[in-house]
Write a protein that holds these residues in place. Structure first.
Motif, PDB file in Angstrom:
ATOM      1  N   ASP A  43       7.162   0.730  -8.768  1.00 45.99           N
ATOM      2  CA  ASP A  43       7.178   1.455 -10.029  1.00 45.99           C
ATOM      3  C   ASP A  43       6.569   0.494 -11.043  1.00 45.99           C
ATOM      4  OD1 ASP A  43       7.777   2.452 -12.558  1.00 45.99           O
ATOM      5  OD2 ASP A  43       9.668   3.363 -11.907  1.00 45.99           O
ATOM      6  N   HIS A  44       5.283   0.672 -11.323  1.00 47.27           N
ATOM      7  CA  HIS A  44       4.565  -0.298 -12.144  1.00 47.27           C
ATOM      8  C   HIS A  44       5.007  -0.269 -13.601  1.00 47.27           C
ATOM      9  CE1 HIS A  44       2.004  -1.261  -8.779  1.00 47.27           C
ATOM     10  NE2 HIS A  44       1.647   0.006  -8.642  1.00 47.27           N
ATOM     11  N   VAL A  45       5.509   0.849 -14.071  1.00 43.18           N
ATOM     12  CA  VAL A  45       5.980   0.935 -15.453  1.00 43.18           C
ATOM     13  C   VAL A  45       7.272   0.148 -15.625  1.00 43.18           C
ATOM     14  CG1 VAL A  45       6.823   2.488 -17.247  1.00 43.18           C
ATOM     15  CG2 VAL A  45       4.836   3.143 -15.864  1.00 43.18           C
ATOM     16  N   GLU A  46       8.204   0.326 -14.712  1.00 43.51           N
ATOM     17  CA  GLU A  46       9.490  -0.360 -14.799  1.00 43.51           C
ATOM     18  C   GLU A  46       9.463  -1.745 -14.146  1.00 43.51           C
ATOM     19  OE1 GLU A  46      11.951   0.661 -16.551  1.00 43.51           O
ATOM     20  OE2 GLU A  46      10.968   2.565 -17.066  1.00 43.51           O
ATOM     21  N   GLN A  47       8.339  -2.110 -13.518  1.00 41.75           N
ATOM     22  CA  GLN A  47       8.173  -3.415 -12.847  1.00 41.75           C
ATOM     23  C   GLN A  47       9.170  -3.595 -11.703  1.00 41.75           C
ATOM     24  OE1 GLN A  47       6.952  -5.306 -17.167  1.00 41.75           O
ATOM     25  NE2 GLN A  47       8.076  -6.625 -15.805  1.00 41.75           N
ATOM     26  N   ILE A  48       9.378  -2.535 -10.966  1.00 43.93           N
ATOM     27  CA  ILE A  48      10.332  -2.528  -9.860  1.00 43.93           C
ATOM     28  C   ILE A  48       9.577  -2.463  -8.536  1.00 43.93           C
ATOM     29  CG2 ILE A  48      12.154  -1.216  -8.690  1.00 43.93           C
ATOM     30  CD1 ILE A  48      13.235  -2.469 -11.138  1.00 43.93           C
ATOM     31  N   GLN A  49       9.957  -3.330  -7.605  1.00 41.33           N
ATOM     32  CA  GLN A  49       9.468  -3.264  -6.231  1.00 41.33           C
ATOM     33  C   GLN A  49      10.597  -2.802  -5.326  1.00 41.33           C
ATOM     34  OE1 GLN A  49       7.290  -6.676  -4.435  1.00 41.33           O
ATOM     35  NE2 GLN A  49       8.757  -6.540  -2.751  1.00 41.33           N
ATOM     36  N   HIS A  50      10.288  -1.825  -4.492  1.00 37.46           N
ATOM     37  CA  HIS A  50      11.238  -1.381  -3.463  1.00 37.46           C
ATOM     38  C   HIS A  50      10.741  -1.885  -2.114  1.00 37.46           C
ATOM     39  CE1 HIS A  50      12.725   1.340  -0.302  1.00 37.46           C
ATOM     40  NE2 HIS A  50      13.838   1.318  -1.008  1.00 37.46           N
ATOM     41  N   SER A  51      11.627  -2.474  -1.340  1.00 38.57           N
ATOM     42  CA  SER A  51      11.273  -3.005  -0.028  1.00 38.57           C
ATOM     43  C   SER A  51      12.166  -2.414   1.047  1.00 38.57           C
ATOM     44  CB  SER A  51      11.395  -4.530   0.008  1.00 38.57           C
ATOM     45  OG  SER A  51      10.348  -5.155  -0.687  1.00 38.57           O
ATOM     46  N   LEU A  52      11.547  -1.936   2.110  1.00 39.88           N
ATOM     47  CA  LEU A  52      12.250  -1.615   3.347  1.00 39.88           C
ATOM     48  C   LEU A  52      11.953  -2.767   4.303  1.00 39.88           C
ATOM     49  CD1 LEU A  52      13.828   0.213   5.287  1.00 39.88           C
ATOM     50  CD2 LEU A  52      11.653   1.319   5.860  1.00 39.88           C
TER      51      LEU A  52
END
Length: 271
Positions: free
Chosen positions: A184-193
């Motif tokens: 989520d580039h706006v919130e600067q969040i990376q999700h990892s599986l």
């Protein structure tokens, strides 16, 4: 560590023994933090201490150290390792953005990029404020983190990428680590599986350990503003453990922030 999994998968920090298989021999940051521990004129605190990859060498070097982590399996593994070394650090189970400990420290460390597990600005500020409040006057907060270069965030999302392969220390068979990322580039969040494959003697995948987590990366100017708002008046944001300047987007981010020697109260005044 505030690395909250989703409802579908476990956290990667729910298995301290497996975590140690992957990371116990990693030398990243050890010399830097052990050096700070030796220099500290008072007790030290390792936040998100995990299984003790940094804390135990600091204790062996003579530091008086405590550890804090959100995950009991990590602390349980650390207790076993510390007992084998005849060490007895004070260990606390708490979120890095919501903790109260009984003493103050000359050095507080947040190692191995753990700061990015604070997923909101409120959590980031809470963590930094509490670190400052738990420092002795003139004490040092030191932590390492990063912000992703375009080579990471501009690649195809939801692509399973081999992060590394090693031999299982007991079986000698391959162990492979994969990460499937989305952003989520706006919130600067990376999700990892995150998937760890254990392979049998015939080369077939025998077991897959799946976990998932989110992290929030922080850029240099943003980090400086967070430190200012958390009440720090002096800090350095560097590009490597050798303390070179942070000038390239591929650099690490090493943060060193000092509590004011004249400060006595614990409350933060917002700028």
């Amino acid at each position: 560590m505030d690395a909250k999994p989703t409802a579908n998968e476990a956290s990667p920090f729910d298995d301290g023994e497996l975590y140690d298989i992957l990371f116990k021999d990693l030398t990243y940051g050890i010399d830097f933090y052990v050096g700070l521990g030796r220099e500290a004129k008072g007790p030290i605190l390792d936040i998100a201490c995990g299984t003790g990859r940094i804390l135990l060498p600091c204790l062996q070097a003579g530091a008086d150290g405590d550890g804090l982590d959100l995950y009991e399996p990590m602390l349980a593994q650390l207790r076993r390792k510390a007992a084998a070394l005849r060490l007895m650090p004070n260990l606390y189970r708490a979120d890095m953005s919501a903790f109260r400990l009984p003493r103050h420290y000359a050095l507080i460390m947040i190692t191995f990029n753990a700061f990015i597990h604070n997923l909101t600005q409120e959590a980031q500020l809470g963590c930094l404020e509490l670190c400052r409040q738990h420092l002795l006057p003139g004490g040092l907060l030191a932590f390492d983190t990063f912000f992703p270069a375009p080579g990471i965030i501009a690649t195809s999302e939801n692509t399973r990428v081999l992060e590394g392969e090693m031999q299982h220390p007991e079986t000698g068979l391959p162990l492979r680590c994969y990460d499937t990322r989305s952003f989520d580039h706006v919130e600067q969040i990376q999700h990892s599986l995150y998937e760890i494959e254990l392979v049998d003697g015939a080369g077939n995948v025998k077991t897959i350990h799946r976990s998932e987590f989110r992290t929030r990366y922080v850029y240099k100017a943003e980090m400086a503003l967070l430190l200012r708002n958390a009440g720090f008046v002096r800090w350095e944001i560097l590009g490597d453990f050798n303390r070179k300047p942070l000038v390239q987007e591929t650099d690490s981010m090493i943060v060193m922030a000092w509590r004011d020697r004249e400060e006595r109260g614990g409350e933060v005044v917002r700028w």
